[in-house]
Design an enzyme around this catalytic site. Structure first.
Site, PDB file in Angstrom:
ATOM      1  N   ILE A  18       0.832  -1.200   0.000  1.00 34.91           N
ATOM      2  CA  ILE A  18       0.000   0.000   0.000  1.00 34.91           C
ATOM      3  C   ILE A  18       0.869   1.253   0.000  1.00 34.91           C
ATOM      4  O   ILE A  18       0.584   2.224  -0.709  1.00 34.91           O
ATOM      5  CB  ILE A  18      -0.947  -0.004   1.216  1.00 34.91           C
ATOM      6  CG1 ILE A  18      -1.960  -1.145   1.106  1.00 34.91           C
ATOM      7  CG2 ILE A  18      -1.669   1.332   1.344  1.00 34.91           C
ATOM      8  CD1 ILE A  18      -2.803  -1.340   2.347  1.00 34.91           C
ATOM      9  N   TYR A 144      -3.892  -7.557  16.152  1.00 32.47           N
ATOM     10  CA  TYR A 144      -3.913  -6.614  15.041  1.00 32.47           C
ATOM     11  C   TYR A 144      -5.092  -5.649  15.170  1.00 32.47           C
ATOM     12  O   TYR A 144      -4.946  -4.433  15.008  1.00 32.47           O
ATOM     13  CB  TYR A 144      -3.995  -7.380  13.725  1.00 32.47           C
ATOM     14  CG  TYR A 144      -4.000  -6.514  12.499  1.00 32.47           C
ATOM     15  CD1 TYR A 144      -2.835  -5.872  12.074  1.00 32.47           C
ATOM     16  CD2 TYR A 144      -5.153  -6.354  11.748  1.00 32.47           C
ATOM     17  CE1 TYR A 144      -2.840  -5.085  10.927  1.00 32.47           C
ATOM     18  CE2 TYR A 144      -5.163  -5.567  10.602  1.00 32.47           C
ATOM     19  CZ  TYR A 144      -4.002  -4.938  10.204  1.00 32.47           C
ATOM     20  OH  TYR A 144      -4.001  -4.157   9.070  1.00 32.47           O
ATOM     21  N   THR A 176      -9.580  -5.950   2.923  1.00 38.82           N
ATOM     22  CA  THR A 176      -8.455  -6.821   2.603  1.00 38.82           C
ATOM     23  C   THR A 176      -7.872  -6.397   1.260  1.00 38.82           C
ATOM     24  O   THR A 176      -8.549  -6.436   0.241  1.00 38.82           O
ATOM     25  CB  THR A 176      -8.896  -8.290   2.550  1.00 38.82           C
ATOM     26  OG1 THR A 176      -9.509  -8.633   3.799  1.00 38.82           O
ATOM     27  CG2 THR A 176      -7.697  -9.197   2.319  1.00 38.82           C
TER      28      THR A 176
END
Length: 249
Positions: A18, A144, A176
């Site tokens: 990303i 997480y 996701t």
């Protein structure tokens, strides 16, 4: 002319996934972009600096290197982070502290070091990469999810603290995303094809999010077109958080 012409941005974790997509998009929009990463040799940026966001001295040196190179700092994208799997009992104290340190305190370190420079910018903006895990209960993602939930609250608190200084703080919250990290998780699954199909099916639009789609959202939030937007988390998740569609047959 790009809408970020003349601005300087730094992206943590910008050498892959990303972060790399965000770096590419901000540069395409006219910004000069510095990547702060533990593996900067892989970055495609105007400047790449080796920085460990768990080390305050490393962070401060990295931020100063950006300002020394470009003379200013306008945009901070806090993207660096790591994953963690398992339920609440799956990780020991050391792992909880390690992931919290990188995913949450790392954002605080980078932002803290950047604030004096952002206060001098007429276009100051911070964007944090959050996650669908902050708002939806996902199986086997306790640690997480805890870090991403903390980031969601941190973004709102920082936005309140700094709005009167002209510094906007927002977040993107991806579902996701089709990144190398997800690829490694799929490779480790007993049936990678079935696991990928399950991940795609839980997002209402029926596929994984593309990194470029997250980058597009970041580019909007840090740019002048979002000048009245602060304290917001923009979901880029195919409707996973907000929609309740009927299953297909």
């Amino acid at each position: 002319m790009g809408h970020l012409d003349g601005l300087v941005a730094l992206v943590t974790g910008g050498a892959s996934g990303i972060g790399a997509a965000i770096t590419t998009r901000l540069r395409a929009d006219g910004a000069r972009v510095a990547v702060l990463d533990v593996a900067p040799e892989h970055a495609d940026a105007d400047l790449a600096v080796r920085v460990d966001v768990t080390d305050d001295a490393s962070v401060r040196a990295g931020v100063e290197a950006v300002v020394e190179a470009f003379g200013r700092l306008d945009i901070v994208v806090n993207n660096a982070g790591i994953g963690a799997q398992g339920d609440v009992a799956a990780n020991d104290d050391a792992e909880w502290l390690r992931v919290l340190d990188l995913n949450v305190v790392g954002v605080a370190r980078v932002t803290r070091a950047a604030l004096p420079h952002l206060r001098r910018s007429p276009s100051a903006a911070i964007c944090v990469t959050c996650s669908i895990a902050a708002t939806a209960g996902l199986p086997q993602r306790a640690l997480y999810s805890a870090t991403k939930g903390a980031l969601l609250s941190l973004v709102r608190a920082m936005a309140a603290d700094h709005v009167r200084e002209g510094i906007r703080v927002n977040a993107v919250s991806p579902g996701t995303v089709d990144t190398p990290w997800i690829g490694r998780l799929l490779d480790a699954a007993s049936d990678p094809a079935a696991e990928r199909a399950a991940l795609e099916a839980r997002q209402p639009h029926g596929r994984l999010v593309r990194p470029e789609e997250v980058a597009d959202a970041v580019a909007y939030l840090v740019g002048p077109r979002a000048a009245s937007t602060t304290g917001v988390t923009l979901a880029v998740d195919g409707g996973m958080d907000a929609l309740r569609v009927r299953p297909t047959r």
